[in-house]
Design an enzyme around this catalytic site. Structure first.
Site, PDB file in Angstrom:
ATOM      1  N   ASP A  10      -6.224   2.342  15.358  1.00 18.76           N
ATOM      2  CA  ASP A  10      -6.643   2.566  13.988  1.00 18.76           C
ATOM      3  C   ASP A  10      -5.450   3.186  13.267  1.00 18.76           C
ATOM      4  O   ASP A  10      -4.567   3.782  13.899  1.00 18.76           O
ATOM      5  CB  ASP A  10      -7.851   3.505  13.982  1.00 18.76           C
ATOM      6  CG  ASP A  10      -8.327   3.827  12.583  1.00 18.76           C
ATOM      7  OD1 ASP A  10      -8.388   2.924  11.754  1.00 18.76           O
ATOM      8  OD2 ASP A  10      -8.625   5.007  12.337  1.00 18.76           O
ATOM      9  N   ASP A  12      -5.428   5.298   9.900  1.00 20.16           N
ATOM     10  CA  ASP A  12      -5.654   6.658   9.386  1.00 20.16           C
ATOM     11  C   ASP A  12      -6.292   7.535  10.462  1.00 20.16           C
ATOM     12  O   ASP A  12      -7.386   7.252  10.940  1.00 20.16           O
ATOM     13  CB  ASP A  12      -6.585   6.611   8.171  1.00 20.16           C
ATOM     14  CG  ASP A  12      -6.002   5.798   7.030  1.00 20.16           C
ATOM     15  OD1 ASP A  12      -5.427   6.401   6.122  1.00 20.16           O
ATOM     16  OD2 ASP A  12      -6.126   4.557   7.059  1.00 20.16           O
TER      17      ASP A  12
END
Length: 221
Positions: A10, A12
């Site tokens: 991922d 963020d």
């Protein structure tokens, strides 16, 4: 047991610490609207849930409410103008990427962040080695927790799902990875709020620092 060939992240809260710039943009918007800026510690745990969640946090408005769309669009403008002021790869990520390369693995990103934000941010972060794939929230028809972006990343990285490990800091990350047939790890150093229970997400493990991914890969061999 199938050997992992690709590690997917991922963006963020897992690959990069984007919270300072997202918090800055939200506080700029709050002040613009005549409201009081929020403490960074209040904003950080909500960052992984995107622009809509941040507007809800700051203004108490939800999608469909009056002014919500206007506030969200203005937030995105402010964030775009301040995209990489203080955002950095998390400590340990650069060394991890180099080690993955030395061990013959590649890596990539699967994020719900739209490409108009993801692409310039990745260009400014300049991770080395470069990712084998970057899948944004609008690259394919569905976003996480749907497995479609995960499977798209597999194809782009040249690995089967069972050869991929996905690392994320939100329940939708783990669900998407599991539904795609990947191994999954929770990044506890990411943006997880005190009300969430990552131990119940069904991941294959949890890590407190990026370097622990290597320890987990050794154990999984």
């Amino acid at each position: 047991m199938t050997k992992i060939r690709t590690v997917l992240f991922d963006l963020d809260g897992t690959l990069a610490d984007t919270a300072p710039d997202l918090a800055h943009a939200l506080n700029l918007l709050l002040v613009e609207e005549g409201k009081t800026a929020l403490l960074y510690e209040t904003i950080r745990p909500e960052v992984s849930h995107g622009a809509s969640a941040l507007v809800t946090l700051g203004f108490g408005k939800k999608p469909g409410d009056a002014d919500f769309d206007r506030l969200r669009q203005r937030f995105l403008v402010l964030y775009t103008e301040n995209l990489c002021r203080h955002t950095r790869l998390f400590d340990g990520i650069p060394a991890l990427l180099q080690t993955l390369k030395k061990q013959g693995m590649n890596w990539g990103v699967v994020t719900n962040k739209p490409a108009f934000l993801t692409d310039p941010l990745m260009a400014q972060l300049r991770p080395d080695p470069a990712p084998a794939c970057v899948v944004s929230g609008d690259t394919v028809a569905n976003r996480k927790p749907h497995p479609e972006p995960m499977l798209h990343a597999c194809t782009a990285a040249g690995s089967r799902p069972e050869q991929c490990l996905y690392v994320g800091d939100a329940e939708r990350d783990i669900l998407a990875g599991r539904h795609a047939g990947m191994k999954t790890l929770v990044a506890l150093f990411g943006y997880i709020n005190g009300h969430e229970t990552p131990e119940r997400w069904g991941a294959d493990g949890m890590i407190r620092a990026p370097g622990e991914i290597l320890d987990w890969l050794k154990q999984d061999e």
